[in-house]
Each structure stands twice: as C-alpha cells, then as structure tokens.
Design an enzyme around this catalytic site. Structure first.
Site, PDB file in Angstrom:
ATOM      1  N   SER A 135       0.966  -1.308   0.129  1.00 15.10           N
ATOM      2  CA  SER A 135      -0.046  -0.030   0.281  1.00 15.10           C
ATOM      3  C   SER A 135       0.861   1.439   0.031  1.00 15.10           C
ATOM      4  CB  SER A 135      -0.734  -0.022   1.183  1.00 15.10           C
ATOM      5  OG  SER A 135      -1.531   1.215   1.427  1.00 15.10           O
ATOM      6  N   LYS A 160      -1.422  -0.778  -4.381  1.00 13.67           N
ATOM      7  CA  LYS A 160      -2.322  -0.310  -3.970  1.00 13.67           C
ATOM      8  C   LYS A 160      -2.084   1.182  -3.716  1.00 13.67           C
ATOM      9  CE  LYS A 160      -4.688  -0.030   0.738  1.00 13.67           C
ATOM     10  NZ  LYS A 160      -5.182  -0.781   1.658  1.00 13.67           N
ATOM     11  N   LYS A 162      -3.051   5.106  -2.584  1.00 16.31           N
ATOM     12  CA  LYS A 162      -4.207   5.961  -1.916  1.00 16.31           C
ATOM     13  C   LYS A 162      -4.307   7.071  -2.704  1.00 16.31           C
ATOM     14  CE  LYS A 162      -3.790   3.971   2.191  1.00 16.31           C
ATOM     15  NZ  LYS A 162      -5.017   3.280   2.844  1.00 16.31           N
ATOM     16  N   ASP A 187      -7.344   2.914  -2.879  1.00 17.57           N
ATOM     17  CA  ASP A 187      -7.924   3.162  -1.633  1.00 17.57           C
ATOM     18  C   ASP A 187      -8.138   4.534  -1.395  1.00 17.57           C
ATOM     19  OD1 ASP A 187      -8.766   2.949   0.982  1.00 17.57           O
ATOM     20  OD2 ASP A 187      -7.140   1.918   1.943  1.00 17.57           O
ATOM     21  N   GLU A 212     -11.263   0.744  -3.044  1.00 20.92           N
ATOM     22  CA  GLU A 212     -11.270   0.386  -1.568  1.00 20.92           C
ATOM     23  C   GLU A 212     -11.941   1.469  -0.970  1.00 20.92           C
ATOM     24  OE1 GLU A 212      -7.803  -1.021   0.138  1.00 20.92           O
ATOM     25  OE2 GLU A 212      -8.519  -0.928   2.074  1.00 20.92           O
ATOM     26  N   ASP A 237     -13.446  -1.593   3.491  1.00 23.14           N
ATOM     27  CA  ASP A 237     -12.632  -1.551   4.658  1.00 23.14           C
ATOM     28  C   ASP A 237     -13.104  -0.981   5.978  1.00 23.14           C
ATOM     29  OD1 ASP A 237     -10.435  -0.882   6.495  1.00 23.14           O
ATOM     30  OD2 ASP A 237      -9.067  -0.104   5.109  1.00 23.14           O
ATOM     31  N   LYS A 261      -9.376  -6.628   8.457  1.00 24.55           N
ATOM     32  CA  LYS A 261      -8.316  -6.219   9.406  1.00 24.55           C
ATOM     33  C   LYS A 261      -8.772  -6.816  10.887  1.00 24.55           C
ATOM     34  CE  LYS A 261      -6.986  -2.139   7.094  1.00 24.55           C
ATOM     35  NZ  LYS A 261      -6.795  -0.567   7.142  1.00 24.55           N
ATOM     36  N   GLY A 289      -3.747  -3.943   6.434  1.00 25.47           N
ATOM     37  CA  GLY A 289      -2.730  -3.696   7.547  1.00 25.47           C
ATOM     38  C   GLY A 289      -2.954  -2.321   8.042  1.00 25.47           C
TER      39      GLY A 289
END
Ligand code: OSB
Ligand code: MG
Length: 367
Positions: A135, A160, A162, A187, A212, A237, A261, A289
């Site tokens: 990520s 991934k 952000k 995400d 996400e 998430d 998670k 994570g």
C-alpha cells in the site's frame, strides 16, 4: 488457562517516510502492545487504534481505559478454556473492537505457545507463506511512479495507491502509462461522495481490480448504490466492523471484495466467522494492514494463511515502514511472498532492550 497479568505498553516508532492518506499524514506509529502472562508463558497482541480517531472512532486513551478497567480484570477473573470464547465475554461493553482485539490476540498467542503450535494451526491455516502486495501513501506523481516501479521490481503481487479528489486521475494515468497491466487497486479512505460521480466514472476506466472504501467510513447503502454505477468492483475496509456488518454489506451488495483487519472486526474469532461466511458465499478476502509493528504484522501473516484469503494483502516487508522493528525477527517478503514466522504462537519475540528504548508508558494489571 489462567491469566495472571496483563501488561499495557505504548511504544512510539518513527516511519521510514511519512505515510499520507486522504485522512492525514503520519510520521510515526504509536502502538499499543499487550502482553498476557499465564503459567510463565507470555503472549503478545497489538492494538491498531491511533492517539486520535482519524480512521475509525477508537483512540489509545479510550482503549487503555477500557482494557485497564473492564476487559483485563474480567479476563483474569475466570479461566479461559479456549481463546475463541474471550471476546464473547465482553459483549456487555459495546463496540470498541480494536481495544478488545489487542487483548484477545495476546490470549491467542499465549494459548498457541502453551500448546506448542503455530497460531496459524489453530486457525486452520496450512500455508507457510502468503502472497503480498503493498500500500503506497500519497506522494508527488514522479515519486509515485518510481515507487510503483520499485515495488513491481521487488515482486509485489499487487500495488495499492491511496487516492483523494484531485489526487486520482492524473496520478493513475501516469502509473498506467508505465504499467498498463499490473494488478493495481486504489484506496480512497472515504474521500468521495456520490456528488463526485464524474471523478468516480473516470477512476472506473483504469482497469483497477477494485476500489477500496470510496465513500463514508460507516456507509453501506451508498456504496451499494455506487456498485450499480461502476464496473470496477468495490472493496470495503472502514465500514466492516463486525461479522454482522460484513454479512449486512454482502446482503446489500455494498461490496464484492472484503478487506479483513482483525482489529477493526473485533478479533480472531470474528475473523474466523467472517472467513467462513465469505468462503460460503465465494466472496474473496484479503488481509489489510495498519502499519503494524512486528507483533501485529506477525498476527496478520498467520491469519492470512486461512484458505479464504485469496488476494494478496497489505502485509508487506516491515522494512518498508520501520528501519528498526520491535521484534527480534524481521518480517520480510521476497518476490511478493511473505514467509509465516515459524515456531509456537505468532513466532516472533520482542527485542526487549529496543522496546524499552521506544516505550512511552507501561502499566501492569494483575489478577
Ligand atoms: O486504509 O488500508 C488502509 C494504513 C493505516 C490506516 C488505514 C490503512 C492503511 C494502509 C497501510 O493502507 C497498509 C499497511 O502497509 O499496513
Ligand atoms: Mg483501506
């Protein structure tokens, strides 16, 4: 088993580089490390709540208050036959899954060590290694493209990125220009609303495996609506805080991919329930994570060996995040494969001298 002591320790570790998401920039980690002691055996857990609630509602001072005044005393007041029963004993105290998980994880680890088996064995995980992705926090476009290149070279099986409004289409275009075919996801950490359909339709065109948590951090209904407007799959998430809420999200068709998670959903027993539900409904899962230290990271690796975790997760090499971790074992992936730490329990031990150096506070609750 009978738990004699619960130690609550706050450690502070700097990140290798600041981690920026749509909800803010963090330069280091405050982690709650919980140790339980039973018959001379220790077990470790990690809490993923932050000092202030930017991801979900929980925060470290609240977690310490509850662990000290409620969960730890209750845990030590009666024997534990099996760690799977522990969080059910705390239902009278509502919510607070991250605080409950920090202690429950320590009980699982201690129990597995007493049985002399790896934690994964108690969870039905047969794999001794798991596929992992990475990520990437938000950085200027040239740095982001270079970082994607580095992670692809290192063999990470999925990248991934952000995103937030204004930090999405141009960046994705630059990454896709150099890497048209890699397994790519984004995400948003709740940065979009349904008023931004224009942007969301553009993001929909980059061949992403899934998006996400684009919308509000507690929403299901609007995500279900958004799912009908995009071809890219949605993964939740933040919204998924319990097995019941995962079931509700699947019933509502708010997502077709589940990020698990353990702290957010309320512990390993909750993960097992979510796992069985997702396997029964053929919904792919992956392990998320929270930039955990070696304690939380080792727990994530063990739980991700369960057969329903079919997509590469965020449990990447610890050295991406920390120049020095608090465990004696370094959790490092090679070619996108993370080995499961071997030995009883989670298979890692604390580097005591270093832990003491980075400890901000410590207290012990006794039976
Ligand atoms: O949304 O998955 C997230 C880190 C902190 C809070 C939320 C998230 C993340 C990550 C990092 O994406 C994943 C990791 O490397 O541990
Ligand atoms: Mg996320």
């Amino acid at each position: 088993m009978r738990i004699d002591e619960v130690e609550l320790r706050i450690v502070h570790l700097p990140y290798v580089s600041p981690f920026r998401t749509s909800f803010g920039e963090e330069v280091g980690k405050h982690a709650l490390i919980v140790t339980v002691r039973s018959d001379g055996v220790e077990g470790y857990g990690e809490g993923v709540m932050d000092p202030f609630p930017h991801y979900r509602e929980e925060c470290i001072p609240g977690a310490l208050h509850l662990l000290r005044g409620a969960f730890a005393p209750e845990l030590m007041s009666r024997d534990v036959a099996h760690p799977s029963e522990v969080t059910a004993r705390w239902v009278e105290w509502r919510g607070n899954p991250m605080a409950k998980t920090a202690l429950e994880l320590a009980v699982w680890d201690c129990f597995a060590r007493q049985q002399g088996v790896p934690l994964r064995t108690l969870l039905g995980g047969e794999r001794t290694e798991i596929p992992v992705g990475a990520s990437l926090g938000m950085n200027p476009i040239p740095q982001t493209v270079a970082s994607v290149a580095r992670h692809v070279e290192q063999g990470y099986q999925r990248v991934k990125l952000k995103i937030e409004p204004g930090w999405d289409v141009d960046m994705l275009a630059a990454v896709r220009a150099d890497f048209p075919d890699i397994e790519l996801t984004v995400d948003a950490n709740s940065a979009y609303t349904l008023e931004m359909m224009d942007l969301l339709h553009q993001i929909d065109e980059f061949g992403l495996h899934y998006i996400e948590q684009p919308l509000h951090w507690d929403d299901m209904v609007e995500h279900a609506h958004l799912a009908t407007l995009l071809h890219t799959e949605l993964c939740l998430d933040e919204t998924l805080t319990s097995p019941a809420r995962v079931k509700a999200a699947l019933d509502l068709k708010a997502c077709t991919v589940v990020n698990v998670k353990v702290g957010r959903v309320g512990g390993l027993q909750a993960v097992r329930e979510i796992h069985d539900l997702c396997v029964a409904r053929e919904v792919p899962m992956w392990c998320g994570g929270m930039l955990e230290t070696g304690i939380g990271r080792a727990h994530n690796i063990h739980l991700a060996t369960m057969p329903g975790f079919v997509f590469p997760g965020d449990t990447a090499s610890a050295s991406r995040t920390y120049s020095r971790d608090i465990t004696e074992q370094q959790l490092e992936a090679t070619n996108g494969i993370m080995p499961v730490p071997a030995g009883p329990g989670i298979g890692v031990t604390l580097d005591r001298a270093f832990v003491d150096q980075v400890t901000e506070s410590v207290e012990v609750v006794r039976r």
